[in-house]
Design a protein around this motif. Structure first.
Motif, short mmCIF file in Angstrom:
data_model
loop_
_atom_site.label_atom_id
_atom_site.label_comp_id
_atom_site.label_asym_id
_atom_site.label_seq_id
_atom_site.Cartn_x
_atom_site.Cartn_y
_atom_site.Cartn_z
N HIS A 17 96.92 17.93 64.88
CA HIS A 17 97.05 18.18 63.45
C HIS A 17 98.16 17.27 62.91
O HIS A 17 99.04 16.85 63.67
N PRO A 18 98.16 16.92 61.63
CA PRO A 18 99.21 16.06 61.09
C PRO A 18 100.64 16.59 61.31
O PRO A 18 101.58 15.81 61.33
N CYS A 19 100.81 17.90 61.51
CA CYS A 19 102.14 18.45 61.76
C CYS A 19 102.61 18.15 63.19
O CYS A 19 103.77 18.36 63.52
N PHE A 24 95.23 25.38 68.49
CA PHE A 24 94.64 26.10 67.37
C PHE A 24 94.09 27.42 67.86
O PHE A 24 93.72 27.56 69.01
N GLU A 25 94.00 28.40 66.95
CA GLU A 25 93.41 29.70 67.25
C GLU A 25 92.22 29.91 66.33
O GLU A 25 92.29 29.61 65.13
N ILE A 26 91.11 30.41 66.89
CA ILE A 26 89.91 30.68 66.09
C ILE A 26 90.12 31.98 65.32
O ILE A 26 90.42 33.01 65.91
N THR A 27 89.99 31.92 63.98
CA THR A 27 90.13 33.12 63.16
C THR A 27 88.80 33.58 62.58
O THR A 27 88.70 34.70 62.11
N ARG A 28 87.78 32.72 62.60
CA ARG A 28 86.43 33.09 62.16
C ARG A 28 85.44 32.25 62.92
O ARG A 28 85.64 31.05 63.10
N ALA A 29 84.36 32.89 63.38
CA ALA A 29 83.35 32.18 64.16
C ALA A 29 81.99 32.31 63.47
O ALA A 29 81.73 33.27 62.75
N GLY A 30 81.12 31.34 63.73
CA GLY A 30 79.78 31.32 63.15
C GLY A 30 79.28 29.90 63.15
O GLY A 30 79.60 29.11 64.03
N MET A 31 78.48 29.54 62.14
CA MET A 31 78.05 28.15 62.00
C MET A 31 79.24 27.27 61.66
O MET A 31 79.34 26.14 62.10
N ASP A 32 80.14 27.78 60.85
CA ASP A 32 81.40 27.11 60.54
C ASP A 32 82.52 27.94 61.14
O ASP A 32 82.43 29.16 61.19
N PHE A 33 83.57 27.28 61.57
CA PHE A 33 84.70 27.96 62.17
C PHE A 33 85.93 27.79 61.29
O PHE A 33 86.10 26.75 60.65
N CYS A 40 102.00 24.92 62.46
CA CYS A 40 102.47 25.13 61.08
C CYS A 40 101.79 26.30 60.38
O CYS A 40 102.21 26.71 59.31
N GLY A 41 100.71 26.85 60.95
CA GLY A 41 100.04 28.00 60.34
C GLY A 41 98.93 27.64 59.36
O GLY A 41 98.30 28.53 58.80
N LYS A 42 98.67 26.37 59.13
CA LYS A 42 97.62 25.92 58.20
C LYS A 42 96.25 26.27 58.79
O LYS A 42 96.02 26.10 59.98
N GLU A 43 95.33 26.75 57.94
CA GLU A 43 93.98 27.06 58.38
C GLU A 43 93.02 25.97 57.91
O GLU A 43 93.13 25.47 56.79
N VAL A 44 92.07 25.61 58.78
CA VAL A 44 91.14 24.53 58.53
C VAL A 44 89.73 25.03 58.80
O VAL A 44 89.50 25.73 59.79
#
Length: 65
Positions: A17-19, A24-33, A40-44
């Motif tokens: 990541h730029p930081c 990274f930790e997965i917070t949502r799974a599916g077709m898009d993650f 830094c805590g940024k979500e992508v």
């Protein structure tokens, strides 16, 4: 066949990541993650295809082992 990726799994990606963080930790799974940078805590948001190409290592939570 898609990889078994679950919410709560921690990933180390090939590109950082730029930081400067590469975990990274997965917070949502599916077709898009939705993955959260542990530096830094940024979500992508990222598509499954792109995420699977970028994974270097999967670290599963301790309770799933």
């Amino acid at each position: 066949m898609p990889l078994k990726l679950n919410v709560g799994d921690k990933l180390i990606l090939k590109k950082s990541h730029p930081c400067g963080g590469d975990e990274f930790e997965i917070t949502r799974a599916g077709m898009d993650f939705r993955i959260k940078c542990l530096g830094c805590g940024k979500e992508v948001w990222i598509s499954r295809v792109n995420l699977e190409k970028r994974i270097k290592k999967i670290i599963q939570p301790e309770d799933k082992k």
